[in-house]
Design a protein around this motif. Structure first.
Motif, PDB file in Angstrom:
ATOM      1  N   ALA A  22       0.827  -1.206   0.000  1.00  0.00           N
ATOM      2  CA  ALA A  22       0.000   0.000   0.000  1.00  0.00           C
ATOM      3  C   ALA A  22       0.862   1.258   0.000  1.00  0.00           C
ATOM      4  O   ALA A  22       0.492   2.271  -0.614  1.00  0.00           O
ATOM      5  CB  ALA A  22      -0.932  -0.002   1.215  1.00  0.00           C
ATOM      6  N   MET A  23       2.012   1.213   0.668  1.00  0.00           N
ATOM      7  CA  MET A  23       2.930   2.354   0.644  1.00  0.00           C
ATOM      8  C   MET A  23       3.425   2.615  -0.770  1.00  0.00           C
ATOM      9  O   MET A  23       3.510   3.763  -1.215  1.00  0.00           O
ATOM     10  CB  MET A  23       4.108   2.093   1.592  1.00  0.00           C
ATOM     11  CG  MET A  23       3.755   2.145   3.063  1.00  0.00           C
ATOM     12  SD  MET A  23       4.990   1.357   4.139  1.00  0.00           S
ATOM     13  CE  MET A  23       6.478   2.214   3.661  1.00  0.00           C
ATOM     14  N   GLN A  26       0.575   3.996  -2.758  1.00  0.00           N
ATOM     15  CA  GLN A  26       0.287   5.355  -2.293  1.00  0.00           C
ATOM     16  C   GLN A  26       1.299   6.360  -2.822  1.00  0.00           C
ATOM     17  O   GLN A  26       0.968   7.531  -3.026  1.00  0.00           O
ATOM     18  CB  GLN A  26       0.272   5.372  -0.760  1.00  0.00           C
ATOM     19  CG  GLN A  26      -0.458   6.551  -0.157  1.00  0.00           C
ATOM     20  CD  GLN A  26      -1.956   6.488  -0.355  1.00  0.00           C
ATOM     21  OE1 GLN A  26      -2.489   5.518  -0.858  1.00  0.00           O
ATOM     22  NE2 GLN A  26      -2.656   7.535   0.026  1.00  0.00           N
ATOM     23  N   ASN A 131      -6.251   1.688  -0.244  1.00  0.00           N
ATOM     24  CA  ASN A 131      -5.119   1.594   0.678  1.00  0.00           C
ATOM     25  C   ASN A 131      -5.531   1.863   2.121  1.00  0.00           C
ATOM     26  O   ASN A 131      -5.189   1.106   3.043  1.00  0.00           O
ATOM     27  CB  ASN A 131      -4.026   2.586   0.263  1.00  0.00           C
ATOM     28  CG  ASN A 131      -3.340   2.180  -1.021  1.00  0.00           C
ATOM     29  OD1 ASN A 131      -3.289   1.001  -1.362  1.00  0.00           O
ATOM     30  ND2 ASN A 131      -2.813   3.143  -1.756  1.00  0.00           N
ATOM     31  N   CYS A 135      -5.793  -1.086   5.051  1.00  0.00           N
ATOM     32  CA  CYS A 135      -4.798  -1.061   6.123  1.00  0.00           C
ATOM     33  C   CYS A 135      -5.413  -0.724   7.475  1.00  0.00           C
ATOM     34  O   CYS A 135      -4.952  -1.225   8.508  1.00  0.00           O
ATOM     35  CB  CYS A 135      -3.683  -0.067   5.772  1.00  0.00           C
ATOM     36  SG  CYS A 135      -2.650  -0.606   4.396  1.00  0.00           S
ATOM     37  N   LEU A 150       0.735   6.410   5.278  1.00  0.00           N
ATOM     38  CA  LEU A 150       0.193   6.302   3.926  1.00  0.00           C
ATOM     39  C   LEU A 150      -0.063   7.675   3.307  1.00  0.00           C
ATOM     40  O   LEU A 150       0.268   7.900   2.136  1.00  0.00           O
ATOM     41  CB  LEU A 150      -1.101   5.489   3.948  1.00  0.00           C
ATOM     42  CG  LEU A 150      -0.961   3.994   4.246  1.00  0.00           C
ATOM     43  CD1 LEU A 150      -2.323   3.323   4.272  1.00  0.00           C
ATOM     44  CD2 LEU A 150      -0.062   3.316   3.211  1.00  0.00           C
TER      45      LEU A 150
END
Length: 592
Positions: A22-23, A26, A131, A135, A150
């Motif tokens: 997700a990072m 993002q 995301n 999370c 994020l």
């Protein structure tokens, strides 16, 4: 072989793998911050004037902020479907712009270009939603650090993509638009089956705190590294080989967090697993519903009847006095001596719907303060390319990258420091927003003066202040108006960005810039005359629109933005004064 397959399955369902992926996704959800680098390219190739570029900037802000449809679709689509749709929107929107700029397709009218920019940027909202939702569900007890990191990577995305673009070294500046169209789409599609809820509440470990500290450390190192590289590239003429080496190191830093899920799955024993508290049994809730309703009504009556000075007492004494008053009311109600009134709506600190929040003064104070502060910073981000050119800088990419880094640090630092304010001092979180807006007052002033090096200082102050807004405001909204309808509340608050940008950038900044450019054009070419229609609506003819040079181009705009930030500080402090009691009730117990 069976054990390896089991470990691989565990790895694929590890919540830290989802978080790291997700990072990465993002970091591609911040392409809107590259508009300051893209806009000069579009302006040059299509002969747009500043007002037309400002219209595109407003379309970009709308695409980046309007997420009502995104929220609805994400409730229906699976996570991979939402990421796929967002990737395709990004590819089609900016890909079509690239085809137009490079002459591969016919030029479209300005309104059609605005639609393409809106569609391309709106793909970011799918990245953000998937995301954050995935999370937060995977880390139910660590929402603050997860959201802060994020959102920080979204702010850092502009600097990362700019460094990757530096490796290409092509004379065709339109290739930057091509990279913006293809890069995020590739990342989103490649990771769309990884970023999803994986039952993370069952994967809580005692080492989670250490893992978050490691992630924070990598984030700070990454920001410092990018800042050093960008400044070095601006001051020294580096060879292509050195730039490639710098970019390889950047990718290594981005990959380092990947070691967390590897270590947790392959090199640690699953002996310290814990499970987050799950929601209580609904049958038990129904059984005790009437009793809870009675207690809630009585407590509401306590809030109405208690003396004003009770809230000023120490936490333990305040709780004791309230408990005594509640006991008296409960006894009186049972004996029929008093009639308990039912509340008509929630109180601050409880769960509000959007319609209930819209009739509250505190919500509009928060919205207007955000509009004046954040939108003034967004005006700088959208016009950074023209600002740097007017002050004599040939390369606007360095300032776009720097403001992305400061934006990142502002989000991380704003969330961290505001958490200290509320946890340690039980003081209203919006005071952090007032501090951020005061910093932006000086940032706009430096930009307007145009002194040597002022653009570096201005982007530092504006980036920090702008970024802090987007870690403080969501937390403050959740504290004052609850989490039950937080998505609708947050999506409404994000409308402050395009609403402010429409006025600040689309009307004020662009009008002043074009007016100064016209004055300079007449001074150098007195015979040059342009009709009113070409000034206000522009044309796509062969004549290049006039350019403005010097600090005068954005002096008045910067002073106006500085004044707006001063008003925002006042609104934030009014909100602080009005919510002192709310925060004392929310955090007073932990403060003592």
């Amino acid at each position: 072989m069976g054990r390896v397959r089991e470990r691989l399955g565990e790895f694929f369902h590890n919540r830290w793998l989802v978080f790291v992926a997700a990072m990465w996704v993002q970091s591609c959800a911040g392409i809107g911050y590259l508009f300051g680098s893209i806009s000069p390219v579009i302006k040059s190739y299509l002969n747009y004037n500043q007002r037309q570029i400002a219209r595109l900037g407003v379309a970009k802000d709308l695409g980046d902020s309007v997420g009502f449809l995104t929220g609805s679709l994400c409730d229906i689509l699976p996570s991979w479907g939402a990421l796929l749709l967002g990737s395709l929107m990004n590819l089609v929107g900016y890909g079509w712009v690239w085809l137009i700029v490079t002459g591969r397709t016919p030029i479209l009218p300005l309104w059609a270009m605005c639609i393409l920019i809106f569609v391309g940027t709106n793909g970011e909202t799918f990245f953000n939603t998937v995301n954050l939702v995935s999370c937060v569900q995977n880390f139910p007890k660590s929402r603050g650090p997860v959201v802060g990191i994020l959102k920080g990577f979204a702010g850092l995305g502009g600097a990362i993509l700019t460094q990757i673009y530096a490796v290409i070294q092509t004379p065709d500046h339109a290739s930057l638009i091509f990279m913006v169209a293809v890069g995020p789409a590739m990342v989103g599609i490649s990771l769309m089956f990884i970023v999803r809820p994986v039952g993370g509440h069952k994967q809580i470990k005692s080492s989670d705190g250490m893992s978050f500290t490691f992630i924070y450390s990598v984030c700070l190192i990454l920001a410092a590294y990018l800042m050093a590289v960008m400044i070095l590239q601006d001051l020294v003429d580096l060879t292509h080989t050195v730039i490639v080496i710098f970019t390889v190191i950047l990718f290594i830093l981005l990959l380092i967090p990947f070691v967390i899920p590897i270590i947790l799955v392959f090199f640690s024993e699953p002996t310290d697993l814990a499970e987050a508290a799950l929601p209580p049994d609904t049958s038990k809730q129904e059984a005790g519903k009437s009793e809870n309703d009675i207690n809630e009504v009585i407590f509401s009556e306590v809030e109405d009847e208690k003396p004003k000075d009770v809230d000023l007492l120490p936490a333990l004494e305040r709780q004791k006095r309230i408990a005594q008053l509640q006991a008296k009311l409960a006894q009186a109600a049972a004996e029929g001596a008093v009639r308990i009134k039912r509340r008509r709506g929630p109180r601050r600190g409880e769960d509000f719907t959007l319609m209930q929040a819209l009739i509250k003064a505190d919500f509009w104070l928060l919205f207007m303060s955000l509009l004046l502060g954040s939108a003034s910073g967004l005006t700088v981000i959208d016009n950074l390319g023209q600002m740097s050119q007017s002050l004599g800088y040939d390369n606007a990419h360095i300032f776009v990258s720097l403001i992305s880094i400061w934006n990142f640090l502002g989000r991380i630092g704003g969330g961290y420091l505001s958490e200290i304010i509320v946890r340690d001092y039980a003081y209203p979180r919006p005071v952090g927003m007032a501090v951020a807006q005061a910093i932006m007052v000086f940032g706009h002033f430096f930009l307007g003066m145009g002194w040597p090096g002022a653009l570096y200082v201005g982007t530092l102050l504006i980036g920090l202040g702008y970024g802090a807004h987007w870690s403080i405001v969501p937390a403050a909204a959740s504290e004052l108006f609850g989490l039950k309808k937080f998505g609708a509340l947050y999506n409404f608050l994000t409308l402050a960005n395009p609403a402010g940008s429409l006025v600040f950038s689309g009307l004020i900044a662009s009008s002043i810039y074009d007016s100064e450019a016209e004055k300079q054009a007449h001074q150098h070419h007195p015979h040059l005359q342009r009709d009113l229609g070409s000034i206000f609506f522009g044309s796509l003819g062969a004549e290049e629109p006039p350019k403005c040079a010097g600090s005068i181009c954005f002096f008045l705009t910067s002073m106006i933005m500085s004044g707006f930030c001063i008003i925002a500080v006042v609104l934030s402090m009014i909100l602080v004064y009005r919510t002192k009691i709310v925060y004392a009730n929310l955090y007073g117990k932990s403060h003592t």
